[in-house]
Design an enzyme around this catalytic site. Structure first.
Site, mmCIF file in Angstrom:
data_model
loop_
_atom_site.group_PDB
_atom_site.id
_atom_site.type_symbol
_atom_site.label_atom_id
_atom_site.label_comp_id
_atom_site.label_asym_id
_atom_site.label_seq_id
_atom_site.Cartn_x
_atom_site.Cartn_y
_atom_site.Cartn_z
ATOM 1 N N SER A 231 0.757 -1.213 -0.045
ATOM 2 C CA SER A 231 0.055 -0.113 -0.042
ATOM 3 C C SER A 231 0.753 1.433 0.189
ATOM 4 O O SER A 231 1.819 1.504 -0.997
ATOM 5 C CB SER A 231 -1.088 -0.055 1.311
ATOM 6 O OG SER A 231 -1.931 0.945 0.995
ATOM 7 N N GLU A 367 -9.047 -6.430 -3.356
ATOM 8 C CA GLU A 367 -8.669 -5.036 -2.636
ATOM 9 C C GLU A 367 -9.852 -4.332 -1.613
ATOM 10 O O GLU A 367 -10.059 -5.050 -0.886
ATOM 11 C CB GLU A 367 -8.154 -4.279 -3.451
ATOM 12 C CG GLU A 367 -6.889 -4.525 -4.223
ATOM 13 C CD GLU A 367 -5.758 -4.541 -3.590
ATOM 14 O OE1 GLU A 367 -5.634 -3.873 -2.206
ATOM 15 O OE2 GLU A 367 -4.795 -4.878 -3.910
ATOM 16 N N HIS A 438 -7.597 -5.679 0.639
ATOM 17 C CA HIS A 438 -6.347 -5.021 0.784
ATOM 18 C C HIS A 438 -5.387 -5.366 2.050
ATOM 19 O O HIS A 438 -5.783 -5.149 3.302
ATOM 20 C CB HIS A 438 -6.817 -3.420 0.753
ATOM 21 C CG HIS A 438 -5.585 -2.463 0.689
ATOM 22 N ND1 HIS A 438 -5.115 -2.455 -0.384
ATOM 23 C CD2 HIS A 438 -5.249 -1.816 1.525
ATOM 24 C CE1 HIS A 438 -4.244 -1.642 -0.375
ATOM 25 N NE2 HIS A 438 -4.192 -0.924 0.708
#
Length: 516
Positions: A231, A367, A438
């Site tokens: 990320s 995600e 995610h």
């Protein structure tokens, strides 16, 4: 004509891992704020002492892996200015506890939270190594998530013991300045602050220099360093690949879900950065002639004013919010034409500083689409159903609304631009195992998951790439580089497959911008 979809396209400026970690199996999710992470060091017995130029350092050892925590690589005496070399110490320094982390900022509408354990002088790092010999092991430097606003290298999710021991590598994690402390652009207010907009990245460059000078003492090879992150940490890798001063300090990069259209793929413009500073000064009622007052503003007051200034600037520049409607701006590096000449994606391919660096880059299938924050919906059509089945034939019960269109198109653009240059290869992946939300790959990479098969596969592939520049693992097909013609992407799962341009039709039907 493309079917009319009712999908909320999640475009925008923020990368959120670190603010909220989403973990789940079968649709059950746990939301975890990393403003209060578990930073308790793992178990360990008294370990050996290493000798550095700064002084002697004593760590701990557990399961045959040595750990040294909170090692200072630099020292910040003031806010918004470059850190100085870390001073030497007398005697033997204890390295059994984590050091301070950066003050924490707000992100994606969430407050900054507790500032306990934070300090502007947060330039410290952690090292895990299987041996203090001269084996010259590959070095893997982890950059934590949380965008450029929050998070810490001290989070137990990033404990490097298992990865280090199983992979026979030296793992390093880095604390550095974030948010307003790391990216407030005061360059218009004097030479002292010439680098302030990118001081958080400057910290990371200093950490990599420290690694180059000291990692041999921990059994690492300073000529074989891989930077990897998830990320916001992945976006930091992409920023490093765009910074001339970082050239030669690392040899490979791994980016996990590390790009949206305005962070990672690109970064903040000087115009928006300058306006953000003006808005912050106005919030604090500080005149442009008195910017030195920023050195003493209370941290909580500074963060609160930053939140307001970010929103005002986002409204003025109409920066789309990544996970909701409206506008939103987050702290991130600034393309200043000097320290950071450009983002990684350029008109002639890829940033010059990173052209010779092999890149492993990818994202997760779901995600933010399965998150309460990022839920989206699509009007189902036969064409979309067929495109999903064609792109992911081995993923059971996959629906159109759970296919990520926030990060994957950006990953494809970065891979395509990197592939347009001949200097070094790029390898692409999509992780499809389970609820691939995610951050779902992090426990696999660090070997913290009970899923031994995925942990072994992903950590082995990452270590293989760090060791020799090509990802490989038992059970994986031969992993070909991504090229414009081939479009090779590894679908990482318990039964992994190498696919070719597998999802481009699907992404186009979902309205994603695939312009390369």
């Amino acid at each position: 004509m493309k079917p009319m979809t009712r999908r909320k396209l999640l475009k925008g400026a923020g990368i959120a891992a670190g603010v909220i970690a989403v973990a789940g199996v079968g649709g059950a999710f746990a939301l975890r704020r990393v403003m209060a992470p578990d930073t308790t060091p793992g178990p360990g017995e008294e370990g050996q002492t290493v000798a550095l130029a700064q002084g002697q350092l004593k760590g701990t050892v557990h399961e045959g892996v040595h750990r040294f925590l909170g090692i200072p690589y630099a020292q910040a005496h003031e806010r918004f200015v470059p850190a100085d070399p870390s001073p030497a110490w007398d005697g033997v320094r204890d390295a059994s506890a984590y050091g301070p982390m950066s003050p924490q900022g707000s992100m994606l509408g969430f407050s900054a939270g507790s500032q306990s354990g934070t300090d502007n002088d947060c330039q410290n790092l952690n090292v895990w190594t299987p041996g203090l010999d001269d084996a010259a092991r590959p070095v893997m430097v982890w950059l934590h998530g949380g965008g450029f606003s929050t998070g810490t290298a001290n989070d137990s999710s990033y404990d490097g013991e298992a990865l280090s021991g199983a992979g026979d590598v030296v793992v390093v994690s880095v604390n550095h300045r974030l948010n307003v402390f790391g990216h407030l652009d005061l360059s218009a207010y004097g030479e002292k602050y010439a680098r302030s907009a990118n001081i958080g990245m400057d910290d990371i460059v200093l950490a990599l220099r420290w690694v180059g000078e000291n990692i041999r003492a921990f059994g690492g090879d300073p000529a074989n360093v891989t930077v990897f992150g998830q990320s916001g940490g992945g976006a930091k890798v992409l920023a490093l690949m765009s910074i001339p001063e970082a050239r030669g300090l690392f040899q490979r990069g791994i980016v996990e879900s590390g790009a949206t259209q305005t962070v990672g793929e690109a970064f903040t413009s000087r115009e928006a950065s300058a306006r953000l500073t003006q808005n912050l000064l106005a919030e604090l009622q500080i005149s442009e002639d008195d910017v030195e007052q920023l050195q003493s503003v209370d941290v909580s007051k500074l963060q609160s004013a930053s939140t307001s200034a970010l929103q005002k600037t986002a409204d003025e520049f109409q920066i789309p919010a990544p996970l909701s409607s409206g506008y939103q701006m987050e702290w991130e590096p600034v393309v200043d034409g000097d320290f950071l000449p450009s983002g990684p994606v350029t008109e002639d391919g890829f940033a010059e500083a990173g052209r010779e660096v092999p890149l492993l880059i990818g994202s997760n299938l779901n995600e933010w689409t399965v998150s309460p924050l990022g839920g989206s919906f699509v009007t189902e059509t036969d064409e979309l159903k067929a495109a999903v089945a064609e792109a992911y034939p081995n993923v059971e019960s996959l629906t159109e609304d759970h296919v990520d269109t926030l990060i994957r198109p950006c990953i494809l653009r970065i891979a395509a631009h990197k592939a347009s240059r001949p200097e070094a290869p790029v390898f692409a992946y999509v992780m499809t195992n389970g609820t691939s939300s995610h951050g779902a790959e992090i426990p696999f990479v660090f070997r913290h998951s009970d899923n031994a098969q995925m942990s072994g596969l992903m950590s082995e592939a990452w270590v293989s790439f760090a060791r020799g520049g090509a990802p490989a693992a038992d059970g994986l097909p031969e992993w070909e580089p991504y090229t414009h013609e081939g479009g090779a992407t590894m679908l990482l799962d318990t039964a992994s497959t190498l696919a070719y341009h597998h999802d481009e039709k699907l992404l186009e039907l979902l309205g994603a911008n695939l312009s390369y």
